[in-house]
Design an enzyme around this catalytic site. Structure first.
Site, mmCIF file in Angstrom:
data_model
loop_
_atom_site.group_PDB
_atom_site.id
_atom_site.type_symbol
_atom_site.label_atom_id
_atom_site.label_comp_id
_atom_site.label_asym_id
_atom_site.label_seq_id
_atom_site.Cartn_x
_atom_site.Cartn_y
_atom_site.Cartn_z
ATOM 1 N N ASP A 98 -32.121 18.398 -0.268
ATOM 2 C CA ASP A 98 -30.785 17.824 -0.070
ATOM 3 C C ASP A 98 -30.978 16.484 0.655
ATOM 4 O O ASP A 98 -31.538 16.438 1.756
ATOM 5 C CB ASP A 98 -29.932 18.778 0.786
ATOM 6 C CG ASP A 98 -28.449 18.652 0.469
ATOM 7 O OD1 ASP A 98 -27.775 19.682 0.327
ATOM 8 O OD2 ASP A 98 -27.975 17.496 0.349
ATOM 9 N N ASP A 200 -26.191 14.000 -1.195
ATOM 10 C CA ASP A 200 -24.966 14.286 -0.465
ATOM 11 C C ASP A 200 -24.029 13.071 -0.473
ATOM 12 O O ASP A 200 -24.441 11.972 -0.098
ATOM 13 C CB ASP A 200 -25.351 14.620 0.982
ATOM 14 C CG ASP A 200 -24.197 15.167 1.783
ATOM 15 O OD1 ASP A 200 -23.699 16.240 1.413
ATOM 16 O OD2 ASP A 200 -23.776 14.510 2.743
ATOM 17 N N GLU A 257 -23.660 14.177 -5.505
ATOM 18 C CA GLU A 257 -22.376 14.797 -5.190
ATOM 19 C C GLU A 257 -21.308 13.714 -5.312
ATOM 20 O O GLU A 257 -21.352 12.720 -4.587
ATOM 21 C CB GLU A 257 -22.382 15.382 -3.779
ATOM 22 C CG GLU A 257 -21.125 16.174 -3.493
ATOM 23 C CD GLU A 257 -20.993 16.571 -2.037
ATOM 24 O OE1 GLU A 257 -21.548 15.858 -1.180
ATOM 25 O OE2 GLU A 257 -20.335 17.586 -1.754
ATOM 26 N N HIS A 330 -22.157 25.826 -1.006
ATOM 27 C CA HIS A 330 -22.006 26.120 0.423
ATOM 28 C C HIS A 330 -20.708 25.536 0.990
ATOM 29 O O HIS A 330 -20.389 25.750 2.167
ATOM 30 C CB HIS A 330 -23.212 25.553 1.186
ATOM 31 C CG HIS A 330 -23.289 24.072 1.107
ATOM 32 N ND1 HIS A 330 -23.684 23.396 -0.030
ATOM 33 C CD2 HIS A 330 -22.954 23.123 2.003
ATOM 34 C CE1 HIS A 330 -23.604 22.104 0.176
ATOM 35 N NE2 HIS A 330 -23.171 21.907 1.397
ATOM 36 N N ASP A 331 -19.973 24.776 0.161
ATOM 37 C CA ASP A 331 -18.704 24.175 0.608
ATOM 38 C C ASP A 331 -17.493 24.853 -0.011
ATOM 39 O O ASP A 331 -16.352 24.465 0.291
ATOM 40 C CB ASP A 331 -18.629 22.698 0.195
ATOM 41 C CG ASP A 331 -19.581 21.818 0.962
ATOM 42 O OD1 ASP A 331 -19.956 20.763 0.424
ATOM 43 O OD2 ASP A 331 -19.965 22.201 2.093
#
Ligand code: TEU
Ligand code: CA
Length: 564
Positions: A98, A200, A257, A330-331
């Site tokens: 990430d 990210d 993302e 995870h969000d």
């Protein structure tokens, strides 16, 4: 079709803090991940997206990085990382890191130096501005709620942060910042052997030339900074430079993302001819149960909207870019609680239906830890139980400051949409703490672990786990799933999500019932002549004339000669 390993892969996302604890401190760690590689191998995933494991004070659970080349003490050591990637590669499993470079932690040495003044080598590594009329340079709100500017007394200026104040945005205008990032990326690729990056909020790194106030909403909410920083003026210059300096030198999976980006933006980021990224994560389908006021709202899912959005991406990128496919991460809250049905008689059926709908589409599927066993969202009773910085900030904004919701209303919304729903520990078995830890878990284990756990499913051919395993095996066995085209049928049907895939004279007919109603087959579908002997996979044991509640069935047949 230009074949790439990442187009044919299935990616398994791990949030290490909640995956497996090896030393009893209640926090998942790298040794824990290594101990579970055979589980991931058995599932059939061939790549792991590892959420941040770098040194961090954990204001945002690792998305606030204090040293990009050190492993967070909670998670172990660099030797543990080397062991993990070695063991993963030995199993044919690639590791994607990430990459969080829109911002760092305020504890990073760069920020600590930058705030010392305006004339040191790091002073322009971040975005500093003088007050305007004695207050913040703009009225923007950060993604987590609250001002997007924080005053630093030592420096005597405000600094910009899209997220928490502990996450100052890096100044990508500064070539020294970009050089530092590329050096770090090359180090992880050449020295550590990583196989790619999930980037990210990468679409936010290019800020506008001028920073100006935006309109305040009717409820008194200030404008979200993201609308002014998304898809900024130099974003493609930066990504093309990153591609030249790093990405083009290795055979990497890259996925950006891309909240706030539509299909046309995605084609600029991921077009085969663009020399930027391989894929991006859209948020557009995730917004289908929110209204125009954003995430912290509740709107029932209207299936035709979801079908319109996902089909727009499927057809919009076809032959020009590559889709990523996800429901969970995870969000996001757990999809079976969100758009499936957790009633005992529908839980497994709806989880398998949702999996079928996604995994038969064109693009690379991402499975988030626990999704493959149908983990459900948590039944939160109070804000105090929650960890997530975004949830606490949203509460402060919507309850304490703007008084838009009562505490009960906000608790109901966060329970349904909060990120902690995805972060309760992985449920391995029925032993205490679901086999995640021998200590006290950092976030409570979902009591559902007594019935929802990996041990109960890995040997059960009818389990959700076994169904995901079948879906992955089918993707490996049938190129039509990877390279076929996509066409939506019955766009206005409010229960059924029906689409076809075609490739080299073959056709898949995918029928998913998102409702608990039994439905007859629409004529347009009956005309395609689905027959029991054509069934490739189904979540019901026997074929039937009608489409039953939460039924998913995939037929493999000859494509109609006349191209209908
Ligand atoms: O997420 C960006 C982002 O927009 C989401 O975090 C946000 O929660 C949105 O409301 C999701 O619906 C990335 C990471 O995935 C997230 O975990 C970090 O908190 C964030 O960036 C800052 O690094
Ligand atoms: Ca641990």
């Amino acid at each position: 079709m230009d074949r790439k390993w990442w187009k044919e892969a299935v990616v398994y996302e791990i949030y290490p803090r909640s995956f497996m604890d090896s030393n009893g401190d209640g926090i998942g760690d790298l040794k824990g991940v290594t101990s579970r590689l055979d589980y991931i191998k058995d599932l059939g995933a061939d790549c792991i997206w590892l959420c941040p494991v770098y040194s961090s004070p954990n204001v945002d659970n690792g998305y606030d990085i204090a040293d990009y080349r050190q492993i967070m003490a909670d998670f172990g050591t660099m030797a543990d990382f080397d062991e993990l990637i070695g063991q993963a590669h030995a199993r044919g499993i690639r590791i994607v890191m990430d990459l969080v470079v829109n911002h760092s932690s305020d504890q990073h040495v760069w920020f600590q130096e930058s705030r010392k003044g305006r004339d040191n080598p790091y002073s322009d590594y971040y975005i500093w501005r003088d007050p305007v009329d004695g207050h913040e340079p703009t009225n923007w709100m950060c993604c987590f709620g609250g001002p997007a500017w924080t005053w630093d007394a030592q420096r005597g200026q405000y600094y910009f942060h899209e997220f928490a104040a502990a996450q100052p945005d890096l100044n990508w205008e500064n070539p020294k910042v970009r050089e530092e990032v590329y050096d770090m990326m090359n180090w992880w690729c050449s020295e550590k052997g990583v196989d790619g990056f999930r980037m990210d909020v990468i679409t936010l790194i290019s800020k506008p030339e001028t920073f100006e106030d935006g309109p305040v909403s009717a409820e008194g909410l200030r404008p979200d900074a993201g609308q002014y920083t998304c898809n900024g003026p130099k974003i493609h210059d930066y990504l093309r430079e990153m591609h030249r300096e790093v990405l083009s030198r290795y055979d990497l999976l890259t996925v950006g993302e891309a909240s706030g980006s539509g299909v046309e933006d995605a084609l600029l980021y991921t077009g085969f001819d663009r020399g930027e990224l391989g894929m991006c994560f859209t948020f557009e389908h995730m917004d289908c149960d929110a209204d125009e006021h954003g995430k912290w709202t509740m709107k029932p899912l209207y299936l035709p909207n979801l079908k319109r959005v996902m089909s727009r991406w499927e057809t919009g990128l076809e032959g020009r870019g590559w889709n990523s496919l996800y429901w969970d991460n995870h969000d996001q809250p757990r999809i079976v609680s969100r758009w499936g049905n957790t009633a005992p008689q529908w839980w497994a059926l709806s989880a398998k239906m949702l999996a079928t709908c996604l995994h038969m589409m064109q693009g690379t599927p991402y499975i988030y830890q626990g999704e493959e066993i149908g983990m459900v969202s948590f039944n939160w009773q109070s804000l105090q139980e929650m960890n997530d910085v975004e949830e606490h900030a949203a509460w402060e904004t919507y309850v304490d400051q703007a008084h838009i919701y009562t505490e009960e209303e906000m608790l109901a919304i966060i329970s349904r949409k909060g990120r902690d729903n995805a972060r309760t520990p992985m449920q391995w078995d029925t032993s205490p703490q679901a086999g995640f830890t021998t200590g006290t878990p950092w976030l409570p284990v979902n009591p559902s672990y007594k019935t929802i756990n990996a041990a109960a499913q890995i040997h059960d051919p009818d389990s959700i786990y076994s169904y995901y395993k079948q879906l992955i095996a089918l993707r490996k066995a049938h190129e039509i799933i990877i390279y076929g085209d996509y066409r939506l049928l019955e766009p206005e049907d409010e229960d059924l999500f029906i689409y076809t895939r075609r490739y080299e004279g073959q056709q898949l007919l995918v029928i998913c019932n998102f409702s608990d109603r039994t439905r007859t087959l629409p004529d347009s579908v009956r005309a395609l002549g689905p027959a029991p002997e054509q069934i490739l996979i189904s979540n019901y044991r026997e074929a039937a004339e009608e489409i039953r509640p939460y039924e998913a069935v995939v037929y493999k047949q000859a494509a109609p000669a006349d191209g209908r």
